[in-house]
Design a protein around this motif. Sequence first.
Motif, PDB file in Angstrom:
ATOM      1  N   ARG A  46     -10.411   5.137 -19.511  1.00 40.79           N
ATOM      2  CA  ARG A  46     -10.846   5.969 -20.629  1.00 40.79           C
ATOM      3  C   ARG A  46      -9.698   6.664 -21.362  1.00 40.79           C
ATOM      4  O   ARG A  46      -9.850   7.041 -22.522  1.00 40.79           O
ATOM      5  N   SER A 206     -17.785   7.422 -26.940  1.00 36.18           N
ATOM      6  CA  SER A 206     -17.967   5.992 -26.726  1.00 36.18           C
ATOM      7  C   SER A 206     -16.610   5.289 -26.695  1.00 36.18           C
ATOM      8  O   SER A 206     -15.798   5.459 -27.604  1.00 36.18           O
ATOM      9  N   GLN A 208     -15.878   2.226 -27.283  1.00 34.39           N
ATOM     10  CA  GLN A 208     -15.707   1.333 -28.423  1.00 34.39           C
ATOM     11  C   GLN A 208     -15.347   2.119 -29.692  1.00 34.39           C
ATOM     12  O   GLN A 208     -14.559   1.668 -30.519  1.00 34.39           O
ATOM     13  N   SER A 241     -24.561  -0.965 -31.850  1.00 34.92           N
ATOM     14  CA  SER A 241     -24.137  -1.394 -30.521  1.00 34.92           C
ATOM     15  C   SER A 241     -24.717  -0.437 -29.475  1.00 34.92           C
ATOM     16  O   SER A 241     -25.052   0.712 -29.780  1.00 34.92           O
ATOM     17  N   ASN A 243     -23.498   1.400 -27.050  1.00 30.09           N
ATOM     18  CA  ASN A 243     -22.845   2.695 -26.881  1.00 30.09           C
ATOM     19  C   ASN A 243     -22.937   3.558 -28.127  1.00 30.09           C
ATOM     20  O   ASN A 243     -22.919   4.791 -28.038  1.00 30.09           O
ATOM     21  N   GLN A 244     -23.052   2.940 -29.295  1.00 26.97           N
ATOM     22  CA  GLN A 244     -23.246   3.742 -30.501  1.00 26.97           C
ATOM     23  C   GLN A 244     -24.636   4.370 -30.488  1.00 26.97           C
ATOM     24  O   GLN A 244     -24.806   5.550 -30.800  1.00 26.97           O
ATOM     25  N   GLU A 246     -26.338   5.012 -27.799  1.00 28.51           N
ATOM     26  CA  GLU A 246     -26.311   6.023 -26.738  1.00 28.51           C
ATOM     27  C   GLU A 246     -25.655   7.303 -27.238  1.00 28.51           C
ATOM     28  O   GLU A 246     -26.089   8.409 -26.882  1.00 28.51           O
ATOM     29  N   SER A 247     -24.621   7.199 -28.076  1.00 29.92           N
ATOM     30  CA  SER A 247     -23.984   8.393 -28.647  1.00 29.92           C
ATOM     31  C   SER A 247     -24.991   9.207 -29.459  1.00 29.92           C
ATOM     32  O   SER A 247     -25.048  10.437 -29.359  1.00 29.92           O
ATOM     33  N   PRO A 257     -23.507  11.728 -22.606  1.00 30.18           N
ATOM     34  CA  PRO A 257     -23.784  10.311 -22.793  1.00 30.18           C
ATOM     35  C   PRO A 257     -23.490   9.508 -21.528  1.00 30.18           C
ATOM     36  O   PRO A 257     -22.673   9.899 -20.699  1.00 30.18           O
ATOM     37  N   LYS A 258     -24.170   8.365 -21.423  1.00 27.40           N
ATOM     38  CA  LYS A 258     -23.931   7.440 -20.305  1.00 27.40           C
ATOM     39  C   LYS A 258     -23.558   6.098 -20.915  1.00 27.40           C
ATOM     40  O   LYS A 258     -24.430   5.317 -21.305  1.00 27.40           O
ATOM     41  N   PHE A 259     -22.267   5.853 -21.019  1.00 22.92           N
ATOM     42  CA  PHE A 259     -21.793   4.644 -21.690  1.00 22.92           C
ATOM     43  C   PHE A 259     -21.713   3.479 -20.728  1.00 22.92           C
ATOM     44  O   PHE A 259     -21.389   3.631 -19.552  1.00 22.92           O
ATOM     45  N   GLY A 260     -21.999   2.292 -21.252  1.00 22.71           N
ATOM     46  CA  GLY A 260     -21.929   1.082 -20.439  1.00 22.71           C
ATOM     47  C   GLY A 260     -20.558   0.469 -20.474  1.00 22.71           C
ATOM     48  O   GLY A 260     -19.739   0.809 -21.299  1.00 22.71           O
TER      49      GLY A 260
END
Length: 260
Positions: A46, A206, A208, A241, A243-244, A246-247, A257-260
């Motif tokens: 990260r 995120s 990405q 997407s 993660n977007q 999820e944001s 947030p819980k990003f993949g």
Amino acid sequence: MIETTITDDIAQVTLARPEKKNALAFEMFDALTKAARDLANTDGLRAVVISGQGGAFCAGLDLGTMQSMATKMDEVKASLTEVDATGANRFQSPVTAWAHVPVPVIAAVDGVCLGAGMQLALGCDFRVVHPDTQMSVMEAKWGLVPDMGITQSLPKLMRADQAKLLIMSARTFSGSEAAGMGLVTELSDTPMDAAMAIAHDLATRSPQSLAGGKALVERAWGGGPDALALEAALQRDLIGSPNQIESVMANMQKRAPKFG
């Protein structure tokens, strides 16, 4: 001489030669390049924080290494024209490789940050610097020009006349002065703590989105119509997407947030 550890998906890259104020020897050039390339391919990473041991960031090129160049000048000159897939040579790659790591790279700078060390710090995305740090683009002192990717980093940070003065004079200046010139992201009496705080904060975004934002600046800052096309291409890949989405949901639901 280069130590890399990863904790909670944040990498710490440490220049570990405190008895020499972390001055760079030849093997450290290659080790820095390898560290950057390895981290660029590390899943789940990260952020990266680069620092030096013993109360100094980096005193520049090791004097013994510099002296050894005189005995193998043809080899050194040849290495300046031998480039990798990114167009960087052996001396540039330890700095420019960090631009290809798709996560934020933060330099925690204290003590001294001179010559090659200054260029390494400039090659990071962010610089958190102690106000009393002694800094210099020092190569002119040795009758040289800075040649570790400074043409890629400095134009994003300061005016051309200021850059020429630093490069030509080789003068030493403080972290506080550097902040006034736009070379410092944040001043701190505890640079490592502040750098880690930035890393942890950015890790909540995120991955990405962070990678896209970094690419936007690295590839198109100050650009023309092609830069507009890059903006659109990056955004097209992000919109909708997982993660977007999820944001958006995390912000609306006021949760982490819980990003993949």
